[in-house]
Write an enzyme that holds these catalytic residues in place. Sequence first.
Site, PDB file in Angstrom:
ATOM      1  N   GLY A  38      -1.337   6.245  -2.755  1.00 34.06           N
ATOM      2  CA  GLY A  38      -2.558   6.201  -3.913  1.00 34.06           C
ATOM      3  C   GLY A  38      -3.590   5.366  -3.155  1.00 34.06           C
ATOM      4  N   HIS A  39      -3.121   4.083  -2.507  1.00 31.06           N
ATOM      5  CA  HIS A  39      -4.351   3.245  -1.971  1.00 31.06           C
ATOM      6  C   HIS A  39      -5.180   4.104  -0.729  1.00 31.06           C
ATOM      7  CE1 HIS A  39      -1.583   0.011  -3.458  1.00 31.06           C
ATOM      8  NE2 HIS A  39      -2.680  -0.201  -4.058  1.00 31.06           N
ATOM      9  N   LEU A  85       0.843  -1.206  -0.176  1.00 32.56           N
ATOM     10  CA  LEU A  85       0.038  -0.020   0.010  1.00 32.56           C
ATOM     11  C   LEU A  85       0.937   1.123  -0.093  1.00 32.56           C
ATOM     12  CD1 LEU A  85      -2.730  -1.054   2.471  1.00 32.56           C
ATOM     13  CD2 LEU A  85      -2.695  -1.366   0.234  1.00 32.56           C
ATOM     14  N   SER A 142       2.679   0.426  -7.048  1.00 33.10           N
ATOM     15  CA  SER A 142       3.422  -0.456  -6.151  1.00 33.10           C
ATOM     16  C   SER A 142       4.728  -1.071  -6.897  1.00 33.10           C
ATOM     17  CB  SER A 142       2.600  -1.883  -5.885  1.00 33.10           C
ATOM     18  OG  SER A 142       1.443  -1.400  -5.203  1.00 33.10           O
ATOM     19  N   LYS A 159      -5.763   5.582 -12.352  1.00 32.94           N
ATOM     20  CA  LYS A 159      -4.433   5.235 -13.100  1.00 32.94           C
ATOM     21  C   LYS A 159      -4.551   4.142 -13.891  1.00 32.94           C
ATOM     22  CE  LYS A 159       0.197   3.992 -12.483  1.00 32.94           C
ATOM     23  NZ  LYS A 159      -0.033   2.606 -12.487  1.00 32.94           N
ATOM     24  N   ASP A 160      -5.417   3.157 -13.441  1.00 29.99           N
ATOM     25  CA  ASP A 160      -5.706   1.777 -14.301  1.00 29.99           C
ATOM     26  C   ASP A 160      -6.895   2.098 -14.732  1.00 29.99           C
ATOM     27  OD1 ASP A 160      -3.717  -0.059 -13.478  1.00 29.99           O
ATOM     28  OD2 ASP A 160      -4.332   0.047 -11.629  1.00 29.99           O
TER      29      ASP A 160
HETATM   30  O1  PAF Z   1      -5.872  -2.722  -9.151  1.00 33.54           O
HETATM   31  C1  PAF Z   1      -5.579  -3.696  -8.274  1.00 33.54           C
HETATM   32  O2  PAF Z   1      -4.724  -3.362  -7.529  1.00 33.54           O
HETATM   33  C2  PAF Z   1      -6.294  -4.767  -8.941  1.00 33.54           C
HETATM   34  O3  PAF Z   1      -6.272  -5.182 -10.240  1.00 33.54           O
HETATM   35  C3  PAF Z   1      -7.558  -5.187  -8.075  1.00 33.54           C
HETATM   36  C4  PAF Z   1      -8.765  -4.209  -8.575  1.00 33.54           C
HETATM   37  C5  PAF Z   1      -7.306  -5.227  -6.614  1.00 33.54           C
HETATM   38  C6  PAF Z   1      -7.920  -6.617  -8.574  1.00 33.54           C
HETATM   39  O4  PAF Z   1      -6.935  -7.692  -8.120  1.00 33.54           O
END
Ligand code: PAF
Length: 274
Positions: free
Chosen positions: A33-34, A30, A183, A146-147
Amino acid sequence: MRVIETTAELMAARDGIAGSVGFVPTMGALHEGHLSLIRRAKEENGFVIVSIFVNPTQFLEGEDLDKYPRKIEADMQICKRAGVDILFMPTPGIMYERDELAVMAPATMGYILEGNRRPGHFDGMLQVVMKLLNLANPTAAYFGKKDAQQLALIMQMARTYFLRCRIVPCEIVRDGSGLALSSRNVYLSPEEKQRALSLSRSLKRATKMVMTGERSSQKIEAVMREILENETDIEYVEIVDRAFRPLEEVEIGNTIILVAAWVGTTRLIDNLWI
Ligand code: PAF
């Protein structure tokens, strides 16, 4: 904070919660961002569940599943300090059975850009997110922009399967130098980190171009590539709309500029929502 490792325990705990539940699924290691997702979940809900699960089905053969950073002790402390109520940390054996029914990414969206480079990645990602959403049964689930393609696919899955929870897109968090937090940044040497800054620099330049009136995707992409090509091995620079269809011209309010590039042996992605 309660740490839970089994699905039965999580479902029982969830059934005992009245009021709104915010959920932040993660793969651990973590960072800020998290934390920004967790903080937002906390602000908007009475109760917060975080999951840490390095999901094997979203890693392709030869990818970094085995060396993906794992920092369980530090992650637990971070969650505790952030006021997380339940931390769910299952094992693959708990999350998966053999020969199971699959959730699949759509044929186009699932196999372009990230899906083109990592075929099958989004199937595994959606499979585990579906499981986690059913287990945590949240009012709202928080995902980073970001994703971007992952986020769009999760929103589509929520629509397709009539999921009740709200999917909340959250802003990208950057360090002081502009690098989007990930990460995987721990893989970068100091010299590689400098080169990695070309991703955010190219996006900043794109913003400037758009702000001064440029709309041509081709011209913006060319300038971005120039910034990136000396520092990285570019995988793609793409300008798409919010449904991930390629755009010839930037449309304000409906555009995402995406970049994926290798710095040494580390693959990085970044993007900008315009
Ligand atoms: O973005 C992530 O960390 C992962 O793709 C997720 C959404 C936790 C699924 O494993």
